[in-house]
Enzyme design. Structure first.
Site, PDB file in Angstrom:
ATOM      1  N   GLY A 102     -14.889   8.945  -6.174  1.00  0.00           N
ATOM      2  CA  GLY A 102     -13.398   9.034  -7.086  1.00  0.00           C
ATOM      3  C   GLY A 102     -12.038   8.725  -5.909  1.00  0.00           C
ATOM      4  N   HIS A 157      -8.168   8.276   3.868  1.00  0.00           N
ATOM      5  CA  HIS A 157      -7.345   8.983   4.234  1.00  0.00           C
ATOM      6  C   HIS A 157      -8.469  10.382   3.894  1.00  0.00           C
ATOM      7  CE1 HIS A 157      -7.245   8.550  -0.101  1.00  0.00           C
ATOM      8  NE2 HIS A 157      -7.527   9.536  -0.175  1.00  0.00           N
ATOM      9  N   THR A 207      -9.077   6.914  -4.787  1.00  0.00           N
ATOM     10  CA  THR A 207      -8.190   6.378  -5.880  1.00  0.00           C
ATOM     11  C   THR A 207      -7.275   5.609  -5.439  1.00  0.00           C
ATOM     12  OG1 THR A 207      -6.757   8.082  -6.436  1.00  0.00           O
ATOM     13  CG2 THR A 207      -8.899   8.098  -8.236  1.00  0.00           C
ATOM     14  N   ASP A 253      -0.693  17.156  -0.788  1.00  0.00           N
ATOM     15  CA  ASP A 253      -1.267  15.801  -1.570  1.00  0.00           C
ATOM     16  C   ASP A 253       0.263  16.810  -2.798  1.00  0.00           C
ATOM     17  OD1 ASP A 253      -4.413  15.038  -2.646  1.00  0.00           O
ATOM     18  OD2 ASP A 253      -2.871  15.723  -3.770  1.00  0.00           O
ATOM     19  N   CYS A 304       0.510   3.575   3.059  1.00  0.00           N
ATOM     20  CA  CYS A 304       0.989   2.779   4.859  1.00  0.00           C
ATOM     21  C   CYS A 304       2.864   2.734   4.274  1.00  0.00           C
ATOM     22  CB  CYS A 304       0.511   1.445   4.324  1.00  0.00           C
ATOM     23  SG  CYS A 304      -0.893   0.740   4.592  1.00  0.00           S
ATOM     24  N   HIS A 306      -8.737  14.454   3.129  1.00  0.00           N
ATOM     25  CA  HIS A 306      -8.123  15.838   2.559  1.00  0.00           C
ATOM     26  C   HIS A 306      -9.102  16.904   3.347  1.00  0.00           C
ATOM     27  CE1 HIS A 306      -8.078  13.819  -1.760  1.00  0.00           C
ATOM     28  NE2 HIS A 306      -8.716  12.614  -1.007  1.00  0.00           N
ATOM     29  N   ASN A 318     -12.828  10.819  -0.176  1.00  0.00           N
ATOM     30  CA  ASN A 318     -14.043  10.357  -1.447  1.00  0.00           C
ATOM     31  C   ASN A 318     -14.488   8.409  -0.624  1.00  0.00           C
ATOM     32  OD1 ASN A 318     -13.351  12.291  -3.164  1.00  0.00           O
ATOM     33  ND2 ASN A 318     -11.517  12.334  -3.109  1.00  0.00           N
ATOM     34  N   CYS A 322       0.934  -1.555   0.151  1.00  0.00           N
ATOM     35  CA  CYS A 322       0.003   0.216   0.090  1.00  0.00           C
ATOM     36  C   CYS A 322       0.905   1.077   0.113  1.00  0.00           C
ATOM     37  CB  CYS A 322      -0.888  -0.306   1.124  1.00  0.00           C
ATOM     38  SG  CYS A 322      -1.759   1.770   1.128  1.00  0.00           S
TER      39      CYS A 322
HETATM   40  P1  5GP Z   1      -8.826   9.961  -3.199  1.00  0.00           P
HETATM   41  O1  5GP Z   1      -8.465  10.546  -5.275  1.00  0.00           O
HETATM   42  O2  5GP Z   1      -8.527   8.203  -3.432  1.00  0.00           O
HETATM   43  O3  5GP Z   1      -9.637  10.815  -2.354  1.00  0.00           O
HETATM   44  O4  5GP Z   1      -7.293  10.790  -2.904  1.00  0.00           O
HETATM   45  C1  5GP Z   1      -5.671  10.673  -3.134  1.00  0.00           C
HETATM   46  C2  5GP Z   1      -4.959  12.016  -3.235  1.00  0.00           C
HETATM   47  O5  5GP Z   1      -3.573  11.146  -3.104  1.00  0.00           O
HETATM   48  C3  5GP Z   1      -5.298  12.576  -4.548  1.00  0.00           C
HETATM   49  O6  5GP Z   1      -5.868  13.257  -4.493  1.00  0.00           O
HETATM   50  C4  5GP Z   1      -3.891  12.202  -5.165  1.00  0.00           C
HETATM   51  O7  5GP Z   1      -3.666  13.790  -5.935  1.00  0.00           O
HETATM   52  C5  5GP Z   1      -3.055  12.089  -3.747  1.00  0.00           C
HETATM   53  N1  5GP Z   1      -1.935  11.590  -3.778  1.00  0.00           N
HETATM   54  C6  5GP Z   1      -1.736  10.176  -5.015  1.00  0.00           C
HETATM   55  N2  5GP Z   1      -0.964   9.734  -4.615  1.00  0.00           N
HETATM   56  C7  5GP Z   1       0.743  10.527  -4.390  1.00  0.00           C
HETATM   57  C8  5GP Z   1       1.924  10.109  -3.534  1.00  0.00           C
HETATM   58  O8  5GP Z   1       2.531   9.499  -4.092  1.00  0.00           O
HETATM   59  N3  5GP Z   1       2.196  11.382  -2.970  1.00  0.00           N
HETATM   60  C9  5GP Z   1       1.786  12.305  -2.267  1.00  0.00           C
HETATM   61  N4  5GP Z   1       1.748  12.995  -1.531  1.00  0.00           N
HETATM   62  N5  5GP Z   1       0.121  11.708  -3.046  1.00  0.00           N
HETATM   63  C10 5GP Z   1      -0.037  11.370  -3.501  1.00  0.00           C
HETATM   64 ZN    ZN Z   2      -2.339   1.341   3.709  1.00  0.00          ZN
END
Ligand code: 5GP
Ligand code: ZN
Length: 121
Positions: free
Chosen positions: A92, A99, A94, A31, A11, A101, A86, A8
């Site tokens: 949304g 987590h 990904t 982010d 993680c 935001h 999300n 992960c």
């Molecule tokens: P989700 O779309 O799952 O709610 O949010 C995932 C967030 O993680 C996205 O806003 C994306 O820009 C961020 N993200 C993805 N990979 C990385 C990474 O390697 N480092 C950091 N700091 N943020 C990441």
């Molecule tokens: Zn994890």
């Protein structure tokens, strides 16, 4: 279930990230692809796939996680901000490690009503 998962990304980032705030069990990072002038992610060290499974945290941990979200916003200088989770691909999500935001300094965003923008100054 183990606290963390080897495969992960988040993680790993709880162990190796560049933290803007840290407390036992939780970290906050910027982010990588910010959607607002301030865009911070709060990550619990405990791997939980999604907010749907928030019951995997005990009551004390869940309270501390919410307090840590608020503390993180204050630490990065925000008084007014948006907190967003999300949930699932259709919502949304990904990265499948729960987590939060924190989005701040939203005043010039089109989806923030003008009245709020004025108040946010
Ligand atoms: P989700 O779309 O799952 O709610 O949010 C995932 C967030 O993680 C996205 O806003 C994306 O820009 C961020 N993200 C993805 N990979 C990385 C990474 O390697 N480092 C950091 N700091 N943020 C990441
Ligand atoms: Zn994890």
């Amino acid at each position: 279930m183990p606290l963390q998962r080897d495969d992960c990304l988040f993680c790993r980032l709880t162990r190796e990230g560049d933290f803007v705030h840290q407390a036992p069990g939780f970290v906050a990072i910027n982010d990588i692809n910010p959607q607002a002038p301030v865009h911070v992610l709060v990550l619990p060290e405990r791997h939980v796939d999604t907010f749907r499974d928030v019951g995997e945290f005990d009551a004390g941990e869940a309270k501390r996680m919410l307090e840590f979200v608020a503390e993180t916003a204050a630490k990065v200088g925000l008084t007014d901000y948006r907190v967003l989770v999300n949930v699932g691909p259709g919502g949304g999500q990904t990265v499948f490690h729960l987590h939060w935001h924190i989005l701040g300094n939203l005043a010039d965003r089109a989806d923030v009503p003008a009245a709020l923008q004025e108040r946010a100054g």
